[in-house]
Design an enzyme around this catalytic site. Structure first.
Site, PDB file in Angstrom:
ATOM      1  CB  VAL A   3      16.640  -2.086  -5.905  1.00  0.00           C
ATOM      2  CG1 VAL A   3      15.840  -2.897  -7.267  1.00  0.00           C
ATOM      3  CG2 VAL A   3      15.629  -2.507  -4.714  1.00  0.00           C
ATOM      4  CB  VAL A  27       3.448  -3.148  -5.536  1.00  0.00           C
ATOM      5  CG1 VAL A  27       2.615  -3.734  -4.242  1.00  0.00           C
ATOM      6  CG2 VAL A  27       2.997  -1.965  -6.162  1.00  0.00           C
ATOM      7  CB  ILE A  83       4.610 -10.850  -4.265  1.00  0.00           C
ATOM      8  CG1 ILE A  83       5.334 -11.250  -3.013  1.00  0.00           C
ATOM      9  CG2 ILE A  83       3.504 -11.572  -4.402  1.00  0.00           C
ATOM     10  CD1 ILE A  83       4.604 -10.715  -1.812  1.00  0.00           C
ATOM     11  CE  LYS A 127       5.812  -1.036  -0.638  1.00  0.00           C
ATOM     12  NZ  LYS A 127       6.469  -1.916   0.531  1.00  0.00           N
TER      13      LYS A 127
END
Lengths: 431, 431
Positions: free
Chosen positions: A17, A133, A137, A206
């Site tokens: 990431v 999370v 999205i 999450k």
């Protein structure tokens, strides 16, 4: 705070990431959307000796997180290293020093959110965690802000891509769990050690974050009941399908009668449920509430590029606030709802699916049914399929408190005519 | 701006959405989430003499919008009356006076956004408009903020509930368009005058807003190509289904080769497309872009309660900023992309579905095929179904510029063997 004219970002972590965040933040399209120039000036990595090709020069690379956290010239700490420690200490310290924080770390946000937000509020600086999370999205901010006026009553999510991929492959192709897992690993979205995917821990972290945000109540991962997909077989997926259900690993939180329940477990959901057809490694979250009815968010729930979009979106957000010299407006628990408490799992009420292997002889069917009746568990339907010496019994109950289901399971296991209690799976999303 | 300790809201309009906004804003759960007390103090309505039961006392009700807009004690103008005028003049004036604006008005935001945002920026006050698109589905803010770092390449939406309900009923039950429309009206989600639903204008206004936000370019409703569902028949829906497609009224905007195309029209989409199964009056928006892959938002796209959730969410947002004394951070076009221009519809390239009624005699099939070839339109598949004297020809083309499709249609209409060009429907979402 005084407005600032250029923003210096300190990164903790430069893995999958982190590398994408670094690249995306310095992309000229991103820079065009920042109100003031924002660039990474310091990065802490596990192994600073390892040669790295950074797409921007003049970046200090260090092996010591505190060189970044304590640096007076850093305005925003972007934490993408994962794990609770030292992330927790770094974030709290950064906030105490008045630095804004952006994190994609589900572990720390599901275990130390209250402490982190207390530090943020004391200093009046923002904390953003969209990337923790659901990958790319948008979930955290829509729940915090766009849906702030909805009285949310439930969150139902497919929050782990690896297990959804496995269940999809099992359902579609009759693959075995181990085979589907190997494939997920080969395709790069299951971890080398997939325990946290398979046992529900990843989804539980999450869910704790989303539940806290949606219900304005601090929920930690330890408050979330967890059961993994290890016991799911193709046989039960096929039986469920015949009954009009799909099998998914669901993350569910609900408010019922003033109590919050939060749980991750496999579940049968009706085939026309909004989450029943979420395929492969996709994630989706169904939010239900007064006024809004059903709102669904779906997309790629993991991976470097989608998560980086969320992290850099948060960085741009914070950059706008800092550039304007704004005081931070805390969004995490706009008003902690102290009236809510957690419902113990044994008090959760749901219908249940049972898959049993029994000895195939007269009277067995009645004895199995009697075992349920003796524990006050009401049967909705029962089907027996003979397989020669043995028979498959597939059974659906009406709404039942978990506590009674556990008693039935113990009773069934003790019966000589029951060869195996193969599956006891909760049913979600029926009326 | 100096922090303020209580917020006075002036409302323009008290119709279906307005009444819900009023009630929700004064709900104790909402008040608990506002950093400072916020209440409605003035409302302009069309007919102030009509008796109204307002759930809060001390509200000034007037028939003159300027009594609200010009009132020195009003901090936020909430505009829920709809229509371009006088909404445009009211919002611009309110912003000039330094009042924040929240609107759910798709007409004014799709026709006068640039003017409104120029006024907001000059005064340094916020404008929010989540309620103008998609009812209670968070769309505007996620596109502006959460996905700010995604390079969005396309928006594909089902943005009109009435037409989606009609098409669902036609597909599922073979209902006629007029019959399904009557039903939608009886169920309360089609307007008494449904012209703007049926001809695509309603969806076009919403698409203009989403396109502006997603692509950072001012797009007005006049830039959006519109074609309604009036010519759609059950026959073509059934043919499409056999070919593996659903028929939906789509709102599509894309960036291709540095140009923006924005269009609303019926389209065939593959049955496994994320929007193919959006049922009844539901809305959904698929956002595609680099990094994020496909993100889908769906839910109830209209109605008082869902829209009120979005409007009150915006009010809470603005209230937080005002309470903190923050300078407004404009979000509408964080960086206008001046390099983008609109692609004329005749240059848009898509596959096409044709439904033709032809005279059923030898040689006709070849003549029809030849008409396409002569206009350089490449046929992907063609099926002829005899119906006695006539035959149905169902035809799919490869990617074709709209300009050539129009020539083919003119040519077909002039052919003596073609009784009817029943349908020419664009195909979206294939590779």
């Amino acid at each position: 705070m005084a407005p600032i004219e250029r923003i210096s970002v300190g990164m903790l972590g430069l893995g999958t990431v982190g590398a994408e965040v670094f690249e995306l933040l310095h992309d000229k399209r991103t820079l065009a959307r920042s109100p003031v120039p924002a660039r990474v000036t310091r990065i802490a990595v596990a192994n600073p000796e390892k040669a790295r090709t950074l797409p921007a020069s003049g970046v200090v690379v260090t092996g010591n997180v505190w060189d970044v956290v304590e640096a007076p010239d850093v305005d925003i700490i972007v934490e993408v290293m994962g794990g609770v420690e030292p992330a927790r200490r770094c974030l709290v310290r950064a906030l105490q020093l008045g630095k804004a924080v952006v994190t994609a770390n589900k572990q720390v946000m599901s275990q130390a959110a209250s402490e982190i937000f207390a530090a943020a509020e004391a200093s009046g600086v923002p904390v953003r965690f969209e990337g923790s999370v659901g990958g790319g999205i948008p979930l955290v901010k829509p729940l915090q802000e766009s849906l702030a006026a909805a009285s949310i009553t439930s969150i139902t999510g497919i929050l782990n891509g690896t297990t959804n991929y496995i269940l999809t492959r099992m359902e579609r192709d009759g693959a075995a769990l181990s085979e589907a897992l190997d494939e997920a690993q080969a395709r790069g979205f299951a971890e080398a050690n997939p325990t946290e995917d398979l046992d529900g821990s990843d989804a539980a972290a999450k869910l704790a974050i989303l539940t806290s945000v949606a219900f304005h109540v601090p929920v930690s991962i330890d408050d979330v009941f967890r059961e993994g997909i290890g016991a799911i077989t193709f046989q039960d997926i096929a039986h469920a399908r015949e009954l009009g259900f799909a099998v998914k690993l669901l993350a569910v939180s609900k408010i019922r009668d003033g109590m919050v329940e939060a749980r991750v477990h496999p579940a049968l959901i009706p085939l026309d449920h909004p989450l029943a057809r979420v395929p492969d490694e996709f994630n989706a979250v169904l939010v239900e509430g007064d006024g809004i009815g059903q709102v669904v968010f779906s997309g790629r729930g993991a991976g470097g590029p989608p998560t980086a979009v969320s992290v850099v979106g948060d960085i741009l957000d914070v950059a706008r606030e800092l550039a304007a010299g704004n005081r931070s407006v805390p969004h995490f628990y706009p008003a902690v709802d102290n009236s809510l408490s957690m419902r113990p799992m044994e008090d959760v009420v749901l219908p249940y699916y049972f898959g049993l292997l029994v000895v195939d002889r007269p009277g067995v069917f009645a004895r199995v049914a009697a075992a349920f009746g003796e524990e006050q568990v009401s049967i909705a339907s029962i089907v027996q399929k003979s397989r020669g010496q043995t028979a498959d019994v597939v059974l659906l109950t009406h709404d039942t408190p978990e506590r009674l289901v556990r008693k039935v399971i113990a009773r069934l296991k003790a019966m000589d005519v029951v060869a195996q209690v193969r599956a006891a799976i909760r049913v979600e999303g029926t009326l």
